[in-house]
Design an enzyme around this catalytic site. Sequence first.
Site, PDB file in Angstrom:
ATOM      1  N   GLU A 129       0.866  -1.189   0.000  1.00  0.00           N
ATOM      2  CA  GLU A 129       0.000   0.000   0.000  1.00  0.00           C
ATOM      3  C   GLU A 129       0.899   1.233   0.000  1.00  0.00           C
ATOM      4  O   GLU A 129       1.887   1.281   0.730  1.00  0.00           O
ATOM      5  CB  GLU A 129      -0.880   0.017   1.265  1.00  0.00           C
ATOM      6  CG  GLU A 129      -1.800  -1.191   1.407  1.00  0.00           C
ATOM      7  CD  GLU A 129      -2.897  -1.233   0.354  1.00  0.00           C
ATOM      8  OE1 GLU A 129      -3.276  -0.142  -0.137  1.00  0.00           O
ATOM      9  OE2 GLU A 129      -3.352  -2.332   0.012  1.00  0.00           O
ATOM     10  N   PHE A 130       0.518   2.248  -0.760  1.00  0.00           N
ATOM     11  CA  PHE A 130       1.376   3.431  -0.882  1.00  0.00           C
ATOM     12  C   PHE A 130       1.525   4.185   0.438  1.00  0.00           C
ATOM     13  O   PHE A 130       2.444   4.972   0.616  1.00  0.00           O
ATOM     14  CB  PHE A 130       0.840   4.385  -1.952  1.00  0.00           C
ATOM     15  CG  PHE A 130       0.656   3.747  -3.293  1.00  0.00           C
ATOM     16  CD1 PHE A 130       1.596   2.850  -3.786  1.00  0.00           C
ATOM     17  CD2 PHE A 130      -0.453   4.040  -4.077  1.00  0.00           C
ATOM     18  CE1 PHE A 130       1.428   2.245  -5.026  1.00  0.00           C
ATOM     19  CE2 PHE A 130      -0.628   3.452  -5.314  1.00  0.00           C
ATOM     20  CZ  PHE A 130       0.313   2.542  -5.795  1.00  0.00           C
ATOM     21  N   HIS A 226       2.163  15.763 -20.374  1.00  0.00           N
ATOM     22  CA  HIS A 226       2.581  14.878 -21.472  1.00  0.00           C
ATOM     23  C   HIS A 226       2.543  15.581 -22.835  1.00  0.00           C
ATOM     24  O   HIS A 226       3.197  15.134 -23.773  1.00  0.00           O
ATOM     25  CB  HIS A 226       1.766  13.582 -21.486  1.00  0.00           C
ATOM     26  CG  HIS A 226       0.419  13.693 -22.114  1.00  0.00           C
ATOM     27  ND1 HIS A 226      -0.708  14.061 -21.422  1.00  0.00           N
ATOM     28  CD2 HIS A 226       0.003  13.493 -23.392  1.00  0.00           C
ATOM     29  CE1 HIS A 226      -1.737  14.071 -22.248  1.00  0.00           C
ATOM     30  NE2 HIS A 226      -1.346  13.725 -23.442  1.00  0.00           N
ATOM     31  N   LYS A 230       5.362  15.628 -26.797  1.00  0.00           N
ATOM     32  CA  LYS A 230       4.999  15.408 -28.202  1.00  0.00           C
ATOM     33  C   LYS A 230       5.973  16.157 -29.111  1.00  0.00           C
ATOM     34  O   LYS A 230       6.231  17.345 -28.912  1.00  0.00           O
ATOM     35  CB  LYS A 230       3.573  15.928 -28.470  1.00  0.00           C
ATOM     36  CG  LYS A 230       2.475  15.153 -27.739  1.00  0.00           C
ATOM     37  CD  LYS A 230       1.121  15.798 -28.008  1.00  0.00           C
ATOM     38  CE  LYS A 230       0.063  15.293 -27.056  1.00  0.00           C
ATOM     39  NZ  LYS A 230      -0.817  14.277 -27.570  1.00  0.00           N
ATOM     40  N   GLU A 264     -11.912  16.416 -28.792  1.00  0.00           N
ATOM     41  CA  GLU A 264     -11.840  14.951 -28.747  1.00  0.00           C
ATOM     42  C   GLU A 264     -13.170  14.360 -29.173  1.00  0.00           C
ATOM     43  O   GLU A 264     -14.229  14.958 -28.955  1.00  0.00           O
ATOM     44  CB  GLU A 264     -11.512  14.486 -27.334  1.00  0.00           C
ATOM     45  CG  GLU A 264     -10.158  14.957 -26.855  1.00  0.00           C
ATOM     46  CD  GLU A 264      -9.806  14.388 -25.498  1.00  0.00           C
ATOM     47  OE1 GLU A 264      -9.147  13.355 -25.463  1.00  0.00           O
ATOM     48  OE2 GLU A 264     -10.224  14.969 -24.481  1.00  0.00           O
ATOM     49  N   ASP A 283      -8.943  19.812 -16.334  1.00  0.00           N
ATOM     50  CA  ASP A 283      -8.287  18.690 -16.993  1.00  0.00           C
ATOM     51  C   ASP A 283      -7.354  19.152 -18.111  1.00  0.00           C
ATOM     52  O   ASP A 283      -6.315  18.538 -18.343  1.00  0.00           O
ATOM     53  CB  ASP A 283      -9.387  17.769 -17.569  1.00  0.00           C
ATOM     54  CG  ASP A 283      -8.850  16.423 -18.035  1.00  0.00           C
ATOM     55  OD1 ASP A 283      -7.899  15.928 -17.404  1.00  0.00           O
ATOM     56  OD2 ASP A 283      -9.395  15.867 -19.010  1.00  0.00           O
ATOM     57  N   HIS A 288      -2.348  21.559 -20.352  1.00  0.00           N
ATOM     58  CA  HIS A 288      -2.026  21.307 -21.761  1.00  0.00           C
ATOM     59  C   HIS A 288      -2.206  22.551 -22.647  1.00  0.00           C
ATOM     60  O   HIS A 288      -1.322  22.898 -23.416  1.00  0.00           O
ATOM     61  CB  HIS A 288      -2.919  20.193 -22.307  1.00  0.00           C
ATOM     62  CG  HIS A 288      -2.815  18.892 -21.555  1.00  0.00           C
ATOM     63  ND1 HIS A 288      -1.648  18.467 -20.967  1.00  0.00           N
ATOM     64  CD2 HIS A 288      -3.740  17.929 -21.290  1.00  0.00           C
ATOM     65  CE1 HIS A 288      -1.855  17.290 -20.393  1.00  0.00           C
ATOM     66  NE2 HIS A 288      -3.117  16.953 -20.566  1.00  0.00           N
ATOM     67  N   LYS A 380     -14.966  17.089 -24.942  1.00  0.00           N
ATOM     68  CA  LYS A 380     -15.124  15.668 -25.254  1.00  0.00           C
ATOM     69  C   LYS A 380     -16.394  15.503 -26.078  1.00  0.00           C
ATOM     70  O   LYS A 380     -17.289  16.346 -26.056  1.00  0.00           O
ATOM     71  CB  LYS A 380     -15.221  14.871 -23.955  1.00  0.00           C
ATOM     72  CG  LYS A 380     -13.968  15.021 -23.099  1.00  0.00           C
ATOM     73  CD  LYS A 380     -13.568  13.741 -22.457  1.00  0.00           C
ATOM     74  CE  LYS A 380     -12.319  13.888 -21.626  1.00  0.00           C
ATOM     75  NZ  LYS A 380     -11.084  13.555 -22.353  1.00  0.00           N
TER      76      LYS A 380
HETATM   77  C1  BG6 Z   1      -5.205  14.019 -20.440  1.00  0.00           C
HETATM   78  C2  BG6 Z   1      -6.619  14.293 -20.000  1.00  0.00           C
HETATM   79  O1  BG6 Z   1      -4.303  14.734 -19.639  1.00  0.00           O
HETATM   80  O2  BG6 Z   1      -5.070  14.417 -21.804  1.00  0.00           O
HETATM   81  C3  BG6 Z   1      -7.590  13.536 -20.879  1.00  0.00           C
HETATM   82  O3  BG6 Z   1      -6.774  13.899 -18.651  1.00  0.00           O
HETATM   83  C4  BG6 Z   1      -7.368  13.872 -22.331  1.00  0.00           C
HETATM   84  O4  BG6 Z   1      -8.933  13.822 -20.501  1.00  0.00           O
HETATM   85  C5  BG6 Z   1      -5.904  13.708 -22.697  1.00  0.00           C
HETATM   86  O5  BG6 Z   1      -8.163  12.984 -23.104  1.00  0.00           O
HETATM   87  C6  BG6 Z   1      -5.633  14.221 -24.091  1.00  0.00           C
HETATM   88  O6  BG6 Z   1      -4.322  13.881 -24.462  1.00  0.00           O
HETATM   89  P1  BG6 Z   1      -3.965  13.463 -25.932  1.00  0.00           P
HETATM   90  O7  BG6 Z   1      -2.493  13.284 -25.929  1.00  0.00           O
HETATM   91  O8  BG6 Z   1      -4.730  12.190 -26.210  1.00  0.00           O
HETATM   92  O9  BG6 Z   1      -4.436  14.565 -26.811  1.00  0.00           O
END
Ligand code: BG6
Length: 537
Positions: A129-130, A226, A230, A264, A283, A288, A380
């Site tokens: 467990e963490f 993330h 890219k 998306e 989110d 992002h 979304k």
């Molecule tokens: C994530 C979000 O950080 O990024 C998601 O939590 C989202 O909701 C996603 O779908 C989008 O990332 P990508 O790289 O698929 O455009």
Amino acid sequence: MSTKHPPRSSTPTPLSARLASHPHGAPASAAGKHPAPPCTLVIFGARGDLTQRLLMPALYNLVVDGLLDSGMKIIGINHGERETQAWCEDLHDALQKFAADKASTFHAGKLDDNAWNWVAQRLQYMAGEFEDDDVYQRLAQQLGGNGRDGAQGNVVFYLAVGARFFKPIVERLGKAGLLQQSADDSGPFRRVVIEKPFGSDLASARDLNQHVLSFVNESQIYRIDHFLGKDTVQSILAVRFANALFEPVWRREYIDSVQITASEVIGVESRGRFYEQTGALRDMVPNHLFQLLCMVAMEPPNSFDAETVRNKKAEVFDAIKPLTPDDVVFGQYGKGPAGAAYRDEPDVAKDSRTETYAAARVRIDNWRWAGVPFYLRTGKRLTARHTEISVQLRSVPFRLFRDTPVDALTPNVLTLRIDPTHGTSFDFNVKTPGPVMQIGAVHSSFDYDDFFTEHANIGYETLLYDCMLGDQTLFQRADSIESAWAAVDGVLHPKDGSAVRVHEYAAGSEGPAEAQALLARDGRAWRALTPGESRKS
Ligand code: BG6
């Protein structure tokens, strides 16, 4: 901020090397990369989705590219008993599934057994467990701790876990002596990678920063966004600063407005519980979309040194005018051509007021961008998936054409396509063939696939590799995280205590009509989200 890379170990390949132009179609390794220094990667959340879907494919790709040291070890921690062998098989099955899935960003095709065996031989599973102190004692033993130092050798602790575990894990690592490294950066490194979401508003982000920074230095923290992994996002700086064409017009005198879109097609899928607490704004926007905005808006850095780049980005964050509820439009998908309503998704309240769409008008209050609106939107269950940035230039004077049949000129638009197609397009005007002066708007497009043989990677390769090298360029610094949350805090917690209205839109549509009104107010319109259109031609 304290960092100056390279802190220790081998010299990092700076972002500049990745951005260096290389011959048409040359392999990635031609950019002169060398393996990362040996280290143990400890993954908290070893059996989670992120580890299976992104970390393992990224590690596999790094092995294929020869970028990991043979001394590497990978320890996976998760609650639930599992033999290392069984964990290994789970990961292998998941990798095979992703490799076979054409829609996945993992382009391995058929798995290379040698590369997978390389990873598999280095895996070790630890159940725990963490929040259990005993886990950290056992971990210290695994890492060869000697009583004074909780570990031996270089270690990267990767927190691929829910945000509620960030504080307890860092605290326990710290108390177990596992984060200690020599003050002069000469000994082995101890680094902590923290996934998004880093806080859920300004107060929580500050609190998390404060907590984490009481156990590690800023130079040891790698906060992931993330999008920064890219290639197409990193390429924004290359397009801007490696060409003479763009930078001279990259300012308020020539640019009318900028649109940043991350639309998306998917809904919330199995993430209803997380999304109910989060919503589209938290989110996607302060992380992002603001990162994309920074790449477009930052001043040229003097080098690609991590602190130099992050300082330039911090200046943009500081210049963002805090958003008010008037600057945003929220939407939530209802039943539509693309499927069921958000409220009918699993783990979502029937009367949920969580936004699945957010549009915002952002102003950057500095010399270069004053008066140039940046329009951001994300959602979304929209009609198409497009992550892209469109830079619209101001119209030229019409005077020259007043005595011709031309009645309007289409403004130039430069579009940087991040996903799912990768490239750059430019809309401009030419004379149409024929005896009279008529203007035709044309579209010119560069696509990565047409020029380079490599597939864009899944992004985590670069981030993991950079972390092992000690290059923090592509990671978020504490101050910028807080400035980003500060910019949206007035929307998350409006002064008058009211909540921003959430407008319904049909699943599979372009989003709520009110989002169009946000731009119409300024005499502008969103670019259409054309379904199934690659925007290549
Ligand atoms: C994530 C979000 O950080 O990024 C998601 O939590 C989202 O909701 C996603 O779908 C989008 O990332 P990508 O790289 O698929 O455009």
